[in-house]
Design a protein around this motif. Structure first.
Motif, PDB file in Angstrom:
ATOM      1  N   THR A  24       9.893  27.483  44.000  1.00  0.00           N
ATOM      2  CA  THR A  24       8.842  26.501  44.287  1.00  0.00           C
ATOM      3  C   THR A  24       7.450  27.130  44.297  1.00  0.00           C
ATOM      4  OG1 THR A  24       9.004  26.834  46.678  1.00  0.00           O
ATOM      5  CG2 THR A  24      10.404  25.106  45.695  1.00  0.00           C
ATOM      6  N   GLN A  25       7.389  28.459  44.267  1.00  0.00           N
ATOM      7  CA  GLN A  25       6.144  29.218  44.340  1.00  0.00           C
ATOM      8  C   GLN A  25       5.403  28.978  45.662  1.00  0.00           C
ATOM      9  OE1 GLN A  25       3.951  28.341  40.754  1.00  0.00           O
ATOM     10  NE2 GLN A  25       5.202  29.726  39.558  1.00  0.00           N
ATOM     11  N   ASN A  26       6.138  28.654  46.711  1.00  0.00           N
ATOM     12  CA  ASN A  26       5.561  28.498  48.044  1.00  0.00           C
ATOM     13  C   ASN A  26       5.682  29.816  48.797  1.00  0.00           C
ATOM     14  OD1 ASN A  26       4.886  25.715  47.933  1.00  0.00           O
ATOM     15  ND2 ASN A  26       7.035  25.194  48.268  1.00  0.00           N
ATOM     16  N   THR A  28       5.217  31.324  52.808  1.00  0.00           N
ATOM     17  CA  THR A  28       5.031  31.005  54.219  1.00  0.00           C
ATOM     18  C   THR A  28       4.975  32.309  54.992  1.00  0.00           C
ATOM     19  OG1 THR A  28       6.279  28.947  53.975  1.00  0.00           O
ATOM     20  CG2 THR A  28       5.975  29.778  56.214  1.00  0.00           C
ATOM     21  N   GLN A  47       0.630  28.701  55.142  1.00  0.00           N
ATOM     22  CA  GLN A  47       1.404  28.256  53.984  1.00  0.00           C
ATOM     23  C   GLN A  47       0.503  28.194  52.760  1.00  0.00           C
ATOM     24  OE1 GLN A  47       3.210  24.661  56.001  1.00  0.00           O
ATOM     25  NE2 GLN A  47       4.982  25.456  54.866  1.00  0.00           N
ATOM     26  N   TYR A  48       1.019  28.719  51.667  1.00  0.00           N
ATOM     27  CA  TYR A  48       0.384  28.614  50.366  1.00  0.00           C
ATOM     28  C   TYR A  48       1.349  27.847  49.466  1.00  0.00           C
ATOM     29  CZ  TYR A  48      -2.741  32.391  51.821  1.00  0.00           C
ATOM     30  OH  TYR A  48      -3.660  33.162  52.487  1.00  0.00           O
ATOM     31  N   SER A  49       0.848  26.850  48.762  1.00  0.00           N
ATOM     32  CA  SER A  49       1.696  26.106  47.832  1.00  0.00           C
ATOM     33  C   SER A  49       0.858  25.693  46.628  1.00  0.00           C
ATOM     34  CB  SER A  49       2.315  24.877  48.509  1.00  0.00           C
ATOM     35  OG  SER A  49       1.305  24.035  49.005  1.00  0.00           O
ATOM     36  N   THR A  56      -4.448  26.320  44.486  1.00  0.00           N
ATOM     37  CA  THR A  56      -3.425  26.576  45.502  1.00  0.00           C
ATOM     38  C   THR A  56      -3.850  25.917  46.804  1.00  0.00           C
ATOM     39  OG1 THR A  56      -2.853  28.702  44.504  1.00  0.00           O
ATOM     40  CG2 THR A  56      -2.210  28.379  46.791  1.00  0.00           C
TER      41      THR A  56
END
Length: 115
Positions: A24-26, A28, A47-49, A56
């Motif tokens: 998901t390229q997330n 935490t 969190q980066y998403s 981003t």
């Protein structure tokens, strides 16, 4: 060696857990202070998403709690001071991480241009 407010060194110890989900390229990141935890705790979650191919999303929360059995006003002042310090450090951390991501992106773009 400089001494801090409570007489210890200026070094701070934090337990940090980072999790990156490649599918998901997330990313935490959670952390909690170990230094001075008998006086106060700070729980942080970042969190980066991905938002798009070039953007981003960044989300950050923190919970600060004084753990002192002192007068409530002293504990409230300590919490306010810790929140201010957290905000200052969070801004520096975000700038640093953003710079790392920017450099990685630029390197990737340069490699793609030379391929």
């Amino acid at each position: 060696m400089k001494r801090s407010l409570f007489g210890g060194s200026e070094d701070a110890f934090v337990r940090e857990i980072s999790f990156v989900d490649p599918s998901t390229q997330n990313a935490t990141i959670t952390s909690v202070n170990l230094s001075l935890s008998q006086f106060a705790t700070c729980f942080e979650r970042i969190q980066y998403s991905p938002n798009s191919a070039t953007r981003t999303n960044f989300s950050q929360t923190a919970e600060v709690q004084a753990r002192m059995a002192l007068w409530r006003t002293a504990a409230d002042r300590l919490e306010r001071w810790l929140v201010q310090r957290f905000e200052q450090n969070a801004q520096l951390g975000k700038l640093g991480f953003t710079d790392v991501l920017r450099r990685l992106w630029e390197e990737r773009q340069m490699q793609a241009a030379h391929s």
